[in-house]
Design a protein around this motif. Structure first.
Motif, PDB file in Angstrom:
ATOM      1  N   UNK A 123      39.923  37.032  36.303  1.00 16.52           N
ATOM      2  CA  UNK A 123      38.636  37.570  36.342  1.00 16.52           C
ATOM      3  C   UNK A 123      37.535  36.493  36.306  1.00 16.52           C
ATOM      4  N   UNK A 124      37.960  35.545  35.366  1.00 16.17           N
ATOM      5  CA  UNK A 124      36.899  34.270  35.444  1.00 16.17           C
ATOM      6  C   UNK A 124      36.515  33.946  36.726  1.00 16.17           C
ATOM      7  N   UNK A 125      37.906  33.637  37.307  1.00 18.97           N
ATOM      8  CA  UNK A 125      37.669  32.828  38.618  1.00 18.97           C
ATOM      9  C   UNK A 125      37.142  33.708  39.615  1.00 18.97           C
ATOM     10  N   UNK A 126      37.352  35.276  39.696  1.00 25.26           N
ATOM     11  CA  UNK A 126      36.389  36.125  40.401  1.00 25.26           C
ATOM     12  C   UNK A 126      35.167  36.044  40.372  1.00 25.26           C
ATOM     13  N   UNK A 127      34.769  35.996  39.043  1.00 20.30           N
ATOM     14  CA  UNK A 127      33.093  35.875  38.829  1.00 20.30           C
ATOM     15  C   UNK A 127      32.729  34.603  39.399  1.00 20.30           C
ATOM     16  N   UNK A 128      33.404  33.402  38.784  1.00 23.57           N
ATOM     17  CA  UNK A 128      32.725  32.216  39.634  1.00 23.57           C
ATOM     18  C   UNK A 128      32.468  32.419  41.124  1.00 23.57           C
ATOM     19  N   UNK A 129      33.517  32.920  41.715  1.00 20.12           N
ATOM     20  CA  UNK A 129      33.632  32.813  43.165  1.00 20.12           C
ATOM     21  C   UNK A 129      32.339  33.575  43.744  1.00 20.12           C
ATOM     22  N   UNK A 130      32.351  34.802  43.093  1.00 23.70           N
ATOM     23  CA  UNK A 130      31.019  35.634  43.733  1.00 23.70           C
ATOM     24  C   UNK A 130      29.751  34.809  43.468  1.00 23.70           C
ATOM     25  N   UNK A 131      29.501  34.046  42.547  1.00 20.92           N
ATOM     26  CA  UNK A 131      28.352  33.141  42.230  1.00 20.92           C
ATOM     27  C   UNK A 131      28.407  31.908  43.304  1.00 20.92           C
ATOM     28  N   UNK A 132      29.441  31.493  43.579  1.00 20.71           N
ATOM     29  CA  UNK A 132      29.404  30.356  44.533  1.00 20.71           C
ATOM     30  C   UNK A 132      29.651  30.667  46.027  1.00 20.71           C
ATOM     31  N   UNK A 133      29.753  31.850  46.179  1.00 19.31           N
ATOM     32  CA  UNK A 133      29.882  32.186  47.706  1.00 19.31           C
ATOM     33  C   UNK A 133      28.589  31.892  48.579  1.00 19.31           C
ATOM     34  N   UNK A 134      27.455  32.023  47.996  1.00 23.98           N
ATOM     35  CA  UNK A 134      26.290  31.713  48.782  1.00 23.98           C
ATOM     36  C   UNK A 134      26.250  30.303  48.987  1.00 23.98           C
ATOM     37  N   UNK A 135      26.620  29.422  47.941  1.00 20.06           N
ATOM     38  CA  UNK A 135      26.463  28.004  47.947  1.00 20.06           C
ATOM     39  C   UNK A 135      27.656  27.581  49.203  1.00 20.06           C
ATOM     40  N   UNK A 153      43.057  28.673  49.851  1.00 20.98           N
ATOM     41  CA  UNK A 153      42.396  27.638  48.844  1.00 20.98           C
ATOM     42  C   UNK A 153      42.197  28.649  47.681  1.00 20.98           C
ATOM     43  N   UNK A 154      41.844  29.620  47.856  1.00 15.22           N
ATOM     44  CA  UNK A 154      41.277  30.695  46.470  1.00 15.22           C
ATOM     45  C   UNK A 154      42.720  31.179  45.899  1.00 15.22           C
ATOM     46  N   UNK A 155      43.805  31.375  47.054  1.00 15.20           N
ATOM     47  CA  UNK A 155      44.911  31.773  46.297  1.00 15.20           C
ATOM     48  C   UNK A 155      45.715  30.693  45.298  1.00 15.20           C
ATOM     49  N   UNK A 156      45.589  29.366  46.041  1.00 15.84           N
ATOM     50  CA  UNK A 156      46.361  28.353  45.492  1.00 15.84           C
ATOM     51  C   UNK A 156      45.513  27.817  44.108  1.00 15.84           C
ATOM     52  N   UNK A 157      44.055  27.790  44.414  1.00 16.60           N
ATOM     53  CA  UNK A 157      43.202  27.648  43.165  1.00 16.60           C
ATOM     54  C   UNK A 157      43.393  28.559  41.887  1.00 16.60           C
ATOM     55  N   UNK A 158      43.400  29.870  42.364  1.00 13.88           N
ATOM     56  CA  UNK A 158      43.700  30.756  41.216  1.00 13.88           C
ATOM     57  C   UNK A 158      44.873  30.531  40.489  1.00 13.88           C
ATOM     58  N   UNK A 159      45.850  30.343  41.233  1.00 15.30           N
ATOM     59  CA  UNK A 159      47.240  30.185  40.620  1.00 15.30           C
ATOM     60  C   UNK A 159      47.271  28.888  39.801  1.00 15.30           C
ATOM     61  N   UNK A 160      46.705  27.717  40.384  1.00 10.24           N
ATOM     62  CA  UNK A 160      46.640  26.538  39.507  1.00 10.24           C
ATOM     63  C   UNK A 160      45.634  26.827  37.944  1.00 10.24           C
ATOM     64  N   UNK A 161      44.627  27.552  38.392  1.00  9.73           N
ATOM     65  CA  UNK A 161      43.737  28.073  37.211  1.00  9.73           C
ATOM     66  C   UNK A 161      44.619  28.636  36.079  1.00  9.73           C
ATOM     67  N   UNK A 162      45.288  29.563  36.495  1.00 13.03           N
ATOM     68  CA  UNK A 162      46.044  30.319  35.617  1.00 13.03           C
ATOM     69  C   UNK A 162      47.116  29.550  34.985  1.00 13.03           C
ATOM     70  N   UNK A 163      47.828  28.788  35.698  1.00 10.76           N
ATOM     71  CA  UNK A 163      48.703  27.828  35.012  1.00 10.76           C
ATOM     72  C   UNK A 163      48.158  26.968  34.106  1.00 10.76           C
ATOM     73  N   UNK A 164      46.868  26.411  34.439  1.00 10.47           N
ATOM     74  CA  UNK A 164      46.439  25.476  33.627  1.00 10.47           C
ATOM     75  C   UNK A 164      46.009  26.314  32.302  1.00 10.47           C
ATOM     76  N   UNK A 165      45.308  27.468  32.588  1.00  8.57           N
ATOM     77  CA  UNK A 165      44.520  28.005  31.165  1.00  8.57           C
ATOM     78  C   UNK A 165      45.737  28.351  30.287  1.00  8.57           C
ATOM     79  N   UNK A 166      46.983  29.118  30.972  1.00  5.61           N
ATOM     80  CA  UNK A 166      47.754  29.593  30.128  1.00  5.61           C
ATOM     81  C   UNK A 166      48.635  28.525  29.477  1.00  5.61           C
ATOM     82  N   UNK A 167      48.780  27.108  30.175  1.00  2.49           N
ATOM     83  CA  UNK A 167      49.463  26.186  29.469  1.00  2.49           C
ATOM     84  C   UNK A 167      48.623  25.521  28.285  1.00  2.49           C
TER      85      UNK A 167
END
Ligand code: ZN
Length: 387
Positions: free
Chosen positions: A65-77, A106-120
């Motif tokens: 959910x945090x990644x999704x919120x981040x994406x919404x804000x950064x789409x215009x950039x 990229x979004x798929x890989x990035x989200x997967x990597x973020x989940x892996x990192x935060x869970x770890x």
């Protein structure tokens, strides 16, 4: 080296450089504001409370959910930088199916990597409350080492297609350059249309002293073989100096230190901010804020070190090719034909420049001609104006 590879050698007019810098300041401010609002508005706690109790599921969902919120804000950039901002040719890049598909990957890989990192990281927090920062730092260092080794063979093929360069003469020259540099060249390739947004400029892919050279067709259109040799020689300098390993070591030390600062902040602020403990996922915005603050404070040092490595690679290239004229025209063409680029202010150099600014690189090459006694006979004007 990565810093020179895709993005850094992409030609961009001066106006776009300025706009990109302004944009990165806005992005930086938003990078602080977004987690701060999330944290102090109570959203961080509210989100935690509506998610399932199971620790791993809660942490994973919270991250997604945090990644999704981040994406919404950064789409215009993203849209502005990749589609609206003019390219060197003055044209805009039109949105196309390929670009969209790449971004979804990229979004798929990035989200997967973020989940892996935060869970770890949060699992380590719950297991080792006093020393998680050390184990988390070492985990990220090991992951980054693994990714550096495997990205050329596992991840890049998802985005990039390459084929052997048909130009036997240029291939021969670059292989000969590799022999002189002490770098084994496994082949010279060119990118096709698929992947041009990822591997622009000139990239060396491989491990240690065994590398594949990948050239963007645009570079071959713009540059002479001598100029291409200069840039490839610069990349070979990075290989011979083991710069990727050096950067990884420095970054690992930084991450461990930043996690330690985060640990101290969490101990101090967990109770006042209503967190149940270190491994309470609601504190993720505070972790992000602290890591960002650490990076902001240290980034001038990291960039200064990077500029040092880049300068050493420039000198390696100048010595190897002994052709400062080609070096100067190559970096001028590939950084956007900014012969008249005004020198950046000191703080711009500290916060934005991983390489020396173009004017300083050019001056250094001219100085090199004087000091090393290499005179480009065909370019006597090169010496003129050197201080
Ligand atoms: Zn470089």
């Amino acid at each position: 080296m990565g810093k020179d590879s895709p993005r850094h050698l992409k030609g961009t007019p001066r106006q776009s450089f300025r706009k990109l810098r302004e944009l990165s300041v806005v992005e930086g401010v938003l990078g602080f504001l977004l987690p701060a609002v999330f944290l102090f508005s109570g959203t961080a706690h509210g989100l935690r409370d509506v998610l399932p109790d199971a620790f791993l599921v809660r942490v994973a969902l919270y991250t997604i959910i945090a990644v999704a919120i981040y994406c919404i804000f950064y789409i215009p950039f993203f849209l502005y930088k990749n589609i609206l901002l003019p390219r060197p040719s003055g044209q805009s890049v039109h949105p196309c199916k390929g670009l969209l598909i790449d971004q979804l990957k990229i979004l798929g890989l990035g989200t997967g990597a973020a989940v892996l990192l935060v869970v770890a990281v949060y699992s380590l927090m719950s297991l080792f409350a006093a020393t998680w920062w050390l184990w988390a730092g070492l985990f990220i260092a090991a992951l980054s080492f693994f990714l550096t080794k495997t990205t050329p063979s596992l991840i890049l093929p998802l985005f990039v297609e390459t084929h052997r360069l048909p130009d036997a003469s240029l291939t021969g020259r670059l292989k000969d350059l590799g022999r002189r540099a002490g770098v084994r060249i496994d082949g010279v390739f060119s990118t096709g249309e698929k992947g041009r947004t990822f591997l622009t400029g000139i990239t060396l892919l491989g491990t240690g002293n065994s590398q594949r050279i990948v050239l963007d067709p645009e570079v071959m259109r713009k540059c002479t073989p001598e100029e291409i040799e200069s840039v490839v020689a610069h990349e070979m300098g990075h290989c011979r100096h083991s710069d990727i390993l050096r950067i990884m070591l420095i970054q690992s030390c930084f991450i461990i230190s930043a996690f330690f600062v985060t640990h101290l902040v969490l101990i101090k602020l967990s109770a006042p901010l209503g967190f149940s403990g270190l491994a309470d996922i609601a504190n993720l915005p505070l972790v992000i804020l602290t890591m960002e603050a650490c990076f902001f404070l240290v980034s001038p040092l990291l960039r200064a070190y990077n500029r040092h490595l880049e300068t050493a690679a420039d000198i390696f290239a100048l010595r190897l090719t002994a052709n400062p004229a080609a070096f100067i025209t190559a970096i001028t063409k590939l950084t956007g034909n900014n012969r008249d680029e005004a020198p950046p202010t000191r703080w711009e150099e500290w916060f934005f420049f991983d390489h020396l600014p173009l004017c300083k690189r050019t001056a250094m090459a001219k100085l090199f001609v004087k000091n090393e006694g290499i005179f480009a006979v065909d370019n006597p004007g090169l010496i003129a104006g050197t201080n």
